[in-house]
Scaffold this active site. Sequence first.
Site, PDB file in Angstrom:
ATOM      1  N   ARG A 121       0.828  -1.209   0.000  1.00 24.47           N
ATOM      2  CA  ARG A 121       0.000   0.000   0.000  1.00 24.47           C
ATOM      3  C   ARG A 121       0.863   1.259   0.000  1.00 24.47           C
ATOM      4  NH1 ARG A 121      -0.417  -2.434   4.942  1.00 24.47           N
ATOM      5  NH2 ARG A 121       0.347  -1.284   6.778  1.00 24.47           N
ATOM      6  N   TYR A 122       2.170   1.099   0.290  1.00 26.49           N
ATOM      7  CA  TYR A 122       3.052   2.264   0.342  1.00 26.49           C
ATOM      8  C   TYR A 122       3.899   2.430  -0.923  1.00 26.49           C
ATOM      9  CZ  TYR A 122       1.987   2.053   5.332  1.00 26.49           C
ATOM     10  OH  TYR A 122       1.346   2.028   6.538  1.00 26.49           O
ATOM     11  N   THR A 123       4.024   1.403  -1.711  1.00 25.12           N
ATOM     12  CA  THR A 123       4.926   1.467  -2.865  1.00 25.12           C
ATOM     13  C   THR A 123       4.137   1.615  -4.166  1.00 25.12           C
ATOM     14  OG1 THR A 123       4.949  -0.942  -3.158  1.00 25.12           O
ATOM     15  CG2 THR A 123       6.612   0.022  -1.693  1.00 25.12           C
TER      16      THR A 123
END
Length: 745
Positions: A121-123
């Site tokens: 979800r962060y990349t």
Amino acid sequence: MNLQANFEQIPLKEYAERAYLDYSMYVVLDRALPFVGDGLKPVQRRIVYAMSELGLAASAKPKKSARTIGDVIGKFHPHGDSSCYEAMVLMAQPFSYRYPLVDGQGNFGSPDDPKSFAAMRYTESKLSPIAEALLGELGHGTVDWVPNFDGTMDEPSWLPARVPHVLLNGSMGIAVGMATDIPPHNLREVVTACIRLLDEPDATVADLCEHVLGPDYPTEAEIITPRKELLAIYTTGNGSLRARAVYRVEDGNVVITALPHQVSPSKILEQIAAQMRAKKLPMIEDLRDESDHENPIRLVVVPRSNRVDVEEMMQHLFATTDLEKSFRVNLNMIGLDGRPQVKDLRRILSEWLQFRTDTVTRRLQHRLAKVERRLHLLEGLRIAYLNLDEVIRIIRTEEEPKPVLMARFGLSEEQTDYILETRLRQLARLEEMKINGERDQLEEERARINVLLKSPTKLKGLIKQELNADAARYVDDRRSPLVQREVAQALDESALVASEPVTVVLSQKGWIRAAKGHDVDAEGLNYRDGDGLLAAVKARTTQQVAVIDSTGRSYSTAAHTLPSARGNGEPLTGRFTPPAGASFDALAAGDNDTRLILATDFGYGFVTRFEALTGRNKAGKQLLTLADGAKVLTPVITADPARDRIVVVTGEGHLLMFSVAELPELDKGKGNKLIDIPKKQMADGERVVGVAVVAEGKGEVTLYAGQRKLTLKWADLVEYGGNRATRGGVLPRGLRRVERIETTG
């Protein structure tokens, strides 16, 4: 109602066998092994395809990785999202993949910890430029399409790779009963080998290895495997190779700048530090990690002094840490026949060229079908232009103009539909000229495609041309240098220990310890209740210590491994396994070539090298042959057996000095008689109480008899000189009950 009709009854053995084989085939074909054509496992293929469907080309903006993984597991790969995301991360790590297929933005891990990547979800991610070589021809009729897992859409069975990706990035996987370990290779080398095989179909593996020099890992570590062994790997499809870290010397320090593939810098530091804590690397003073953004790998090893042999030190580190690592090679993959097989280099490239030939042929045939369809439509449109008034009249007057047009002008249904769908503005004269120009171009293209399809030689030429074009677009220099070197050997354990003086102390009950220095009062040390000093010997930490038991067996251990004299030491029975009832009676230390005199109180002895006392067997080895009731005397060192003299004294005051050269040098045995003790005196209990060695012309010995002692200098000892095995001279009356003898000068 008969419920049994809904079930198939088969033996459990047959069911289990079938279920296991089905699972095995699934793991082999649909999970663990790559396909020779595109070099991808199913999960990798589905990730790349799903990203292309999301429009995540190299020129596009990246999207959240969670979006990609959601599409992959929702449409094509119904497995865990974490494992699927990890597969995508691996394809984005430049230190894991030689030619990454995914361009990741965000934390995608580091060489120090490849699994330290951030959550999906962060990349963000998109395809890398080289992925175009896998996807570029996907829509050109080059692959077979199969339904996805739920039958709601189709997915490609493989990707139409324009380069031999199976060798470029390699693959690792464990199936059921088989595994694969394909190392990565350099694009330029693999492409030139393919072209060589196209030009020379009979080329051997050795010929192809003139181009494919060896694996090319993402790191710059050296591949030290000899070329002969690399050739054997490519010939059999099996083997192993070794990679070694690269270092240089800066201001006396060793700077490691490249590590073998998948070796973590932190693990290297941990391995070296563990040896330093165990005092097994006395030549190293400090260890630092100076890696940063500009220097991804920079490990600094600081030698203790400029006298340290850096080459020797690094050889030991190569042998004892992952600075030198062995890689398994197993060229196992799924071939064009759909079966797994370990293939040699020629077979791999031959099958891939067959795959590429089939792909190009399908692409050309697909394009030819499109060209011919377009020409067919243009021909119908040309007929309509030539009979424009009649066509307009039919369309205006007839209720069903389509069958009338088909019958009147001999048109096909497809041509008629195309005419009827043509807009009025396309009926202009200019449009007719464009149609004629397009028809000419398409007829020229059709002729060119037909020539390629009918001529294998020209088809090969096209494949070579496209291979060269892709090589020029994606090629880079080799990263892993090929430097033939011998496999590193670890230093001998004694070479890793600082040479320091110690005094080894053995107690009467078999407890041993080592005190620092040679000026140690062994009798003044603390002992356990009921225990006391048996023997003490001066040694160095680099030497071995030997112990002889009451049965004549010898045991040895390294001096530096002995416990400190601050405590009571440790029992020798914890290190060795002597025969039942045996006790430890004598102690010695020295280098392998040190000459010792071994003797028993029955008056027999011989000269031996200290190496004869050493061994790795916990049960020891038989050294002295002892008569019933005989005891082992303390061994004494002779520095020069050719010139030294041995002094033998009995408990009844007989002393004899003779040349050490009169004794034989043996590895084991009883030895020769040192001094004559008549049978009657032997029966009355006369024994040899000790032996000493003095240098010719100098030296002295001290005799101890109760509270009295007598020091005999060389001039005094000469009076007791004689031949071996004689009775010797009698000591003064007050020293005829001698208890022990020591060399004091």
